[in-house]
Design a protein around this motif. Structure first.
Motif, PDB file in Angstrom:
ATOM      1  N   GLU A 279     -10.986  10.644   4.104  1.00 21.49           N
ATOM      2  CA  GLU A 279     -11.178  10.181   5.486  1.00 21.49           C
ATOM      3  C   GLU A 279     -10.847  11.268   6.503  1.00 21.49           C
ATOM      4  O   GLU A 279     -11.043  11.073   7.710  1.00 21.49           O
ATOM      5  CB  GLU A 279     -10.261   8.983   5.773  1.00 21.49           C
TER       6      GLU A 279
ATOM      7  N   TYR B  71     -17.225   0.551   3.193  1.00 23.06           N
ATOM      8  CA  TYR B  71     -15.885   0.881   2.743  1.00 23.06           C
ATOM      9  C   TYR B  71     -15.055  -0.401   2.754  1.00 23.06           C
ATOM     10  O   TYR B  71     -15.321  -1.311   3.547  1.00 23.06           O
ATOM     11  CB  TYR B  71     -15.338   1.898   3.739  1.00 23.06           C
TER      12      TYR B  71
ATOM     13  N   ASP C 215      -3.269   1.979  -4.163  1.00 27.04           N
ATOM     14  CA  ASP C 215      -4.333   2.191  -3.172  1.00 27.04           C
ATOM     15  C   ASP C 215      -5.145   0.906  -3.011  1.00 27.04           C
ATOM     16  O   ASP C 215      -4.867  -0.107  -3.676  1.00 27.04           O
ATOM     17  CB  ASP C 215      -5.207   3.404  -3.554  1.00 27.04           C
ATOM     18  N   SER C 216      -6.156   0.962  -2.150  1.00 26.59           N
ATOM     19  CA  SER C 216      -6.922  -0.260  -1.847  1.00 26.59           C
ATOM     20  C   SER C 216      -7.528  -0.865  -3.106  1.00 26.59           C
ATOM     21  O   SER C 216      -7.510  -2.081  -3.281  1.00 26.59           O
ATOM     22  CB  SER C 216      -8.057   0.047  -0.877  1.00 26.59           C
TER      23      SER C 216
ATOM     24  N   HIS D  59      -7.223  13.571   1.684  1.00 26.92           N
ATOM     25  CA  HIS D  59      -7.899  12.267   1.638  1.00 26.92           C
ATOM     26  C   HIS D  59      -9.306  12.410   2.238  1.00 26.92           C
ATOM     27  O   HIS D  59      -9.472  13.096   3.256  1.00 26.92           O
ATOM     28  CB  HIS D  59      -7.074  11.227   2.416  1.00 26.92           C
TER      29      HIS D  59
ATOM     30  N   PHE E 261      -7.236  -6.125   6.621  1.00 27.98           N
ATOM     31  CA  PHE E 261      -8.424  -6.211   5.763  1.00 27.98           C
ATOM     32  C   PHE E 261      -8.031  -6.256   4.285  1.00 27.98           C
ATOM     33  O   PHE E 261      -8.749  -6.815   3.455  1.00 27.98           O
ATOM     34  CB  PHE E 261      -9.423  -5.063   6.041  1.00 27.98           C
ATOM     35  N   MET E 262      -6.890  -5.672   3.939  1.00 26.96           N
ATOM     36  CA  MET E 262      -6.437  -5.666   2.538  1.00 26.96           C
ATOM     37  C   MET E 262      -6.011  -7.085   2.126  1.00 26.96           C
ATOM     38  O   MET E 262      -6.334  -7.543   1.036  1.00 26.96           O
ATOM     39  CB  MET E 262      -5.273  -4.695   2.348  1.00 26.96           C
TER      40      MET E 262
ATOM     41  N   SER F  12      -8.301   9.902  -3.334  1.00 28.59           N
ATOM     42  CA  SER F  12      -7.777   8.684  -2.729  1.00 28.59           C
ATOM     43  C   SER F  12      -6.249   8.757  -2.844  1.00 28.59           C
ATOM     44  O   SER F  12      -5.718   9.636  -3.531  1.00 28.59           O
ATOM     45  CB  SER F  12      -8.281   7.464  -3.511  1.00 28.59           C
ATOM     46  N   THR F  13      -5.567   7.819  -2.224  1.00 33.40           N
ATOM     47  CA  THR F  13      -4.098   7.904  -2.292  1.00 33.40           C
ATOM     48  C   THR F  13      -3.609   7.808  -3.746  1.00 33.40           C
ATOM     49  O   THR F  13      -2.725   8.551  -4.152  1.00 33.40           O
ATOM     50  CB  THR F  13      -3.434   6.819  -1.421  1.00 33.40           C
TER      51      THR F  13
ATOM     52  N   HIS G 281       0.846  -1.202   0.000  1.00 29.17           N
ATOM     53  CA  HIS G 281       0.000   0.000   0.000  1.00 29.17           C
ATOM     54  C   HIS G 281       0.886   1.259   0.000  1.00 29.17           C
ATOM     55  O   HIS G 281       2.029   1.228   0.459  1.00 29.17           O
ATOM     56  CB  HIS G 281      -0.941  -0.005   1.220  1.00 29.17           C
TER      57      HIS G 281
ATOM     58  N   TYR H 298       1.013   3.625   1.893  1.00 24.53           N
ATOM     59  CA  TYR H 298       1.461   4.104   3.211  1.00 24.53           C
ATOM     60  C   TYR H 298       2.613   3.283   3.780  1.00 24.53           C
ATOM     61  O   TYR H 298       3.036   3.516   4.918  1.00 24.53           O
ATOM     62  CB  TYR H 298       0.312   4.032   4.224  1.00 24.53           C
TER      63      TYR H 298
ATOM     64  N   SER I  51     -12.117   4.755  -1.453  1.00 23.95           N
ATOM     65  CA  SER I  51     -12.227   6.213  -1.531  1.00 23.95           C
ATOM     66  C   SER I  51     -12.248   6.684  -2.986  1.00 23.95           C
ATOM     67  O   SER I  51     -12.749   7.756  -3.288  1.00 23.95           O
ATOM     68  CB  SER I  51     -11.087   6.871  -0.765  1.00 23.95           C
TER      69      SER I  51
ATOM     70  N   ASN J 278     -12.349  -0.796   3.967  1.00 18.40           N
ATOM     71  CA  ASN J 278     -11.722  -0.909   5.301  1.00 18.40           C
ATOM     72  C   ASN J 278     -12.721  -1.517   6.285  1.00 18.40           C
ATOM     73  O   ASN J 278     -13.230  -0.872   7.200  1.00 18.40           O
ATOM     74  CB  ASN J 278     -11.316   0.475   5.839  1.00 18.40           C
TER      75      ASN J 278
ATOM     76  N   HIS K  70      -6.615   9.970  10.184  1.00 18.23           N
ATOM     77  CA  HIS K  70      -7.194  11.036   9.351  1.00 18.23           C
ATOM     78  C   HIS K  70      -8.182  11.926  10.096  1.00 18.23           C
ATOM     79  O   HIS K  70      -8.309  13.113   9.778  1.00 18.23           O
ATOM     80  CB  HIS K  70      -7.887  10.422   8.127  1.00 18.23           C
TER      81      HIS K  70
HETATM   82  P1  13P Z   1      -6.855   4.420  -0.209  1.00 20.18           P
HETATM   83  O1  13P Z   1      -7.780   3.416  -0.747  1.00 20.18           O
HETATM   84  O2  13P Z   1      -7.158   5.820  -0.639  1.00 20.18           O
HETATM   85  O3  13P Z   1      -5.439   4.045  -0.479  1.00 20.18           O
HETATM   86  O4  13P Z   1      -7.044   4.456   1.383  1.00 20.18           O
HETATM   87  C1  13P Z   1      -6.793   3.355   2.204  1.00 20.18           C
HETATM   88  C2  13P Z   1      -6.651   3.717   3.616  1.00 20.18           C
HETATM   89  O5  13P Z   1      -6.513   2.899   4.485  1.00 20.18           O
HETATM   90  C3  13P Z   1      -6.697   5.120   3.922  1.00 20.18           C
HETATM   91  O6  13P Z   1      -6.458   5.320   5.248  1.00 20.18           O
END
Ligand code: 13P
Ligand code: SF4
Length: 315
Positions: A203, A114, A42-43, A201, A65-66, A226-227, A26, A28, A131, A116, A178
């Protein structure tokens, strides 16, 4: 780079080839984790990559969760996460019992959750969103239907404003990282960096006021992202200066894409301790021992895949 890291990276690359592994990370993740990954995103992008990958093993560098989503999409593959404690405060904010209770109060409603969320919560949902596609997916639902949207109330309030839907009920969950971004932090950053482009973002705790502000300034399409949306925006605009309101791990990719730009994080506190649990030594341990496997029970998987597939197909 120190010798120890270099040795670990070499071992990781060798094992990856020998065991037919794809590493997904990811945006992050720590810089050194992003650098050893086959794909960073991103997710949504990570779910799409997992679904289409050819390798036997998926090593997921992200949160639980990913990895669960990857396992739901690819039940025949071995999905590994280097640390099982890499959770998500947002995902924890809506449990299966809470969702069932909420659904009882609105039996006719369409449930949109979501990405997440746990696999159990997805199994009780009609649509899954990230997102980057939440607005599009909510817009596709019959306007007369009540929608239960969870667990992120800030993303939910953003979706509600953009779609103009009055029949959207929000779950009061949040991501602890966030949610801490307040409107006053953005105002302060605007004063300190008057020429910078803002990347926020959905969130973030400031999202409603930021959206109103963005509409006023005519920049609504480029500010709340989104990211991966942030990555694309920087690829396209290559401005001199940006203010970034999301987890600090994204700065690694952004700086690689546009090294001449300056990126200011809206607050140094924007760090997700769960994302940072994935380290090089844990990745190596994971590859050597083929741990920790993330597998979703068949009965839950068969129901959870429906909202995930709807999302992937509509994106
Ligand atoms: P994204 O899907 O935008 O990467 O966000 C995932 C996430 O966990 C944001 O905190
Ligand atoms: Fe979850 Fe927030 Fe961390 Fe994203 S940043 S993984 S939403 S706790």
């Amino acid at each position: 780079m120190d010798m120890e890291k270099e040795t670990m990276i070499k071992k990781i690359e060798k094992l990856k080839q020998e065991k037919d592994v794809v590493i997904l990370a990811h945006n992050y993740q720590l810089p050194e984790i992003q650098d050893i990954a086959d794909y960073v995103g991103d997710s949504l992008g990570l779910s799409q990559k997992a679904r289409n990958c050819k390798e036997k093993i998926i090593l997921f560098c992200g949160v639980h969760f990913m990895a669960e989503t990857a396992s739901i999409l690819c039940p025949d593959k071995k999905v590994l996460i280097p640390d099982l404690d890499a959770g998500c405060s947002l995902s924890d904010s809506l449990t299966l019992a809470q969702l069932k209770e909420w659904k009882k109060r609105y039996p006719e409603a369409v449930v949109v959750t979501y990405v997440n969320t746990s696999a159990e919560v997805k199994a009780e949902s009609d649509y899954c969103v990230t997102s980057s596609n939440a607005v599009k997916i909510v817009n596709s639902i019959d306007k007369d239907k009540m929608v239960l949207f969870g667990p992120d109330m800030f993303l939910g309030s953003y979706v509600s404003r953009v779609t103009g839907r009055k029949n959207l009920r929000l779950w009061a969950g949040e991501c602890h990282v966030h949610a801490a971004v307040k409107p006053e932090d953005i105002e302060k950053a605007r004063r300190e960096h008057p020429d910078a482009k803002f990347l926020i973002h959905p969130e973030c705790g400031c999202v409603t006021s930021c959206l109103i502000d963005a509409y006023d300034k005519g920049e609504k399409d480029s500010i709340i992202l989104s990211t991966e949306g942030m990555i694309k925006e920087v690829e396209k605009s290559k401005e001199k200066e940006y203010v970034v309101a999301t987890e600090k791990g994204i700065l690694h990719r952004l700086s690689k894409i546009s090294p001449q730009s300056q990126f200011h994080l809206v607050s140094e506190e924007l760090e997700c301790k769960y994302m940072k649990m994935i380290t090089l030594d844990k990745v190596l341990h994971s590859l050597e021992n083929e741990v920790f496997e993330v597998k979703v029970q068949k009965e839950i998987r068969e129901r959870a895949i429906i909202p995930i597939q709807r999302m992937v197909e509509m994106s």
